[in-house]
Motif scaffolding. Sequence first.
Motif, short mmCIF file in Angstrom:
data_model
loop_
_atom_site.label_atom_id
_atom_site.label_comp_id
_atom_site.label_asym_id
_atom_site.label_seq_id
_atom_site.Cartn_x
_atom_site.Cartn_y
_atom_site.Cartn_z
N TRP A 68 9.24 9.38 4.95
CA TRP A 68 8.31 9.08 6.07
C TRP A 68 7.59 7.79 6.08
CZ3 TRP A 68 8.48 12.48 9.91
CH2 TRP A 68 8.78 13.62 9.68
N ARG A 69 7.57 7.10 5.06
CA ARG A 69 7.12 5.58 4.95
C ARG A 69 7.76 4.96 6.06
NH1 ARG A 69 4.02 3.64 0.93
NH2 ARG A 69 4.78 5.37 -0.63
N GLN A 70 9.00 5.01 6.22
CA GLN A 70 9.68 4.32 7.10
C GLN A 70 9.51 4.53 8.61
OE1 GLN A 70 13.21 4.92 4.30
NE2 GLN A 70 14.02 3.68 5.53
N VAL A 71 9.02 5.79 8.95
CA VAL A 71 9.16 6.13 10.18
C VAL A 71 7.74 5.93 10.89
CG1 VAL A 71 9.23 8.21 11.76
CG2 VAL A 71 10.86 7.82 9.73
N ASP A 72 7.66 5.39 11.95
CA ASP A 72 6.71 5.03 12.85
C ASP A 72 6.57 5.83 13.73
OD1 ASP A 72 4.15 4.29 13.91
OD2 ASP A 72 5.04 1.90 14.09
N LEU A 73 6.16 6.94 14.11
CA LEU A 73 6.10 7.80 15.34
C LEU A 73 5.29 7.21 16.54
CD1 LEU A 73 6.33 11.61 13.89
CD2 LEU A 73 8.21 10.27 14.71
N ARG A 74 4.37 6.53 16.05
CA ARG A 74 3.41 6.12 17.36
C ARG A 74 4.12 4.84 17.76
NH1 ARG A 74 -2.74 4.78 15.91
NH2 ARG A 74 -2.86 7.22 15.90
N GLY A 75 4.83 4.09 16.99
CA GLY A 75 5.54 2.80 17.50
C GLY A 75 7.21 3.23 17.91
N LYS A 76 7.47 4.48 17.60
CA LYS A 76 8.73 4.75 17.91
C LYS A 76 9.86 4.09 17.19
CE LYS A 76 7.43 6.96 22.37
NZ LYS A 76 7.51 7.08 23.84
N LYS A 96 8.69 14.81 14.98
CA LYS A 96 7.29 15.46 15.40
C LYS A 96 7.61 16.98 14.65
CE LYS A 96 5.22 12.71 18.75
NZ LYS A 96 4.80 12.37 20.16
N ARG A 97 8.65 17.48 15.04
CA ARG A 97 8.76 19.02 14.64
C ARG A 97 8.92 19.11 13.06
NH1 ARG A 97 13.44 20.97 14.06
NH2 ARG A 97 14.71 19.58 15.58
N ARG A 98 9.53 18.17 12.54
CA ARG A 98 9.98 18.04 11.15
C ARG A 98 8.81 17.62 10.49
NH1 ARG A 98 15.37 18.76 9.60
NH2 ARG A 98 14.65 18.19 7.65
N ARG A 99 7.99 16.97 10.88
CA ARG A 99 6.59 16.58 10.24
C ARG A 99 5.78 17.53 10.10
NH1 ARG A 99 2.79 11.65 12.45
NH2 ARG A 99 2.45 13.59 14.00
N VAL A 103 -0.92 14.87 6.72
CA VAL A 103 0.46 14.02 6.90
C VAL A 103 1.32 14.41 5.49
CG1 VAL A 103 -0.45 12.06 8.20
CG2 VAL A 103 -0.60 12.06 5.79
N PRO A 104 2.50 14.29 5.73
CA PRO A 104 3.30 14.57 4.53
C PRO A 104 3.68 13.48 3.92
CG PRO A 104 4.91 13.80 6.46
CD PRO A 104 3.40 14.03 7.13
N SER A 105 3.86 13.72 2.48
CA SER A 105 3.90 12.41 1.49
C SER A 105 4.86 11.21 2.10
CB SER A 105 4.20 12.93 0.36
OG SER A 105 4.60 12.01 -0.71
N PRO A 106 4.40 10.03 1.85
CA PRO A 106 5.07 9.08 2.35
C PRO A 106 6.30 8.69 1.81
CG PRO A 106 2.87 8.39 1.89
CD PRO A 106 2.93 9.53 1.19
#
Length: 369
Positions: free
Chosen positions: A222-230, A256-259, A268-271
């Motif tokens: 999740w650290r690699q994923v930026d949902l706001r910046g897509k 978003k569903r998986r998060r 938030v999930p663990s980074p």
Amino acid sequence: MRLYQRTGSPFWWLDTTVGGNRYRGSTGETGKREAKKAADRIVDQLEQNLKRAGEVWTISQALGKWYTEHAEIKRSGDAIWSNIGNIERCLDCSTPVDMLTSAMLMDFRAKRRGEPAYRSATTEKAKERAAKLPPRYVQAPTINRDLAYLQAALRHAKLMHLQPVADIPWSKIKYPENEPRNRFASHDEFEAMQSIDDADLADIILAATATGLRRGNMRWTWRQVDLRGKTVTIARTKGRVPIIVRLSAPVVEMLKRRRAAATKGTEVPSPDAEVFDFTNFRRRWERLRKSLGMADFHWHDLRHTFGTWARKCGVDLPTLKEAMAHRDIKTTMRYAQVEADEIATTFDKVGDRMAQSTAHSEGKSWKAS
């Protein structure tokens, strides 16, 4: 240096010592004056060979230098070391680099082709099953990889250490390359892969197809994923260049569903938590292929699918090259399949332009310049 005649021989013989090594042999001359000249040539050649033996590397030295100075730091360093072992096992690596011949490499190729290929069985039960299967031998692509590493080592010796490397026609020594795979998922096949019971695997397939990433780059945290910046940032790729991949709307919604499922009451999930579940991945993938009747479909074909669909949607090759993080656009063209109707459309467009030019030029007389 001593010249002498042997009983029963018409030639003069040479007895000398060069560099601590004694040499005795015929000069091939019957006259003493000519024999003296021949002896001088022999001694000169022996001295040159002695000097060259201290200056010119052996193939083994070239491989060692290339590995320590270049290949050892690569991610595939362990695999390269294994290939070097193949080379040293089937080729006389005590040969000076300027004495290597095409015939020696053809012999190496034949020896490697006759060696058994190791099966990747780890448990005793798997080894028993593998032992019952027909024998497998080293295939052409593996031998080409060995030859490519040897070629790279000799090139390194020549360019970086000015070694007098033999001129080898490598393209003729290597086996012809197989035709690139022309397999990508149809829309029906993709929908079928999204409709399986294994929802986690379906999500991985969706993300892989939408991003065109290799399987080794799909273990996101999740650290690699930026949902706001897509976007998702891949720190280490095959080309050792970090890349930032744009996430399309279906992938963003899926993440978003998986998060939401991963938070379990927290914000938030663990980074460092992994986004996808790769437990027993190979077994799950094989079960999917069997259930859908897609035995000829490989995981890497999802990357082919990304490139092909992008090309069919009008993405030009330079843009696609950057999206797929290729170093050479020739590699991109292997993924950019063009169907017959698209080729016909290209010809039709040129024909329309020619028709317009012909209509515009009617009534004009052309003069030679």
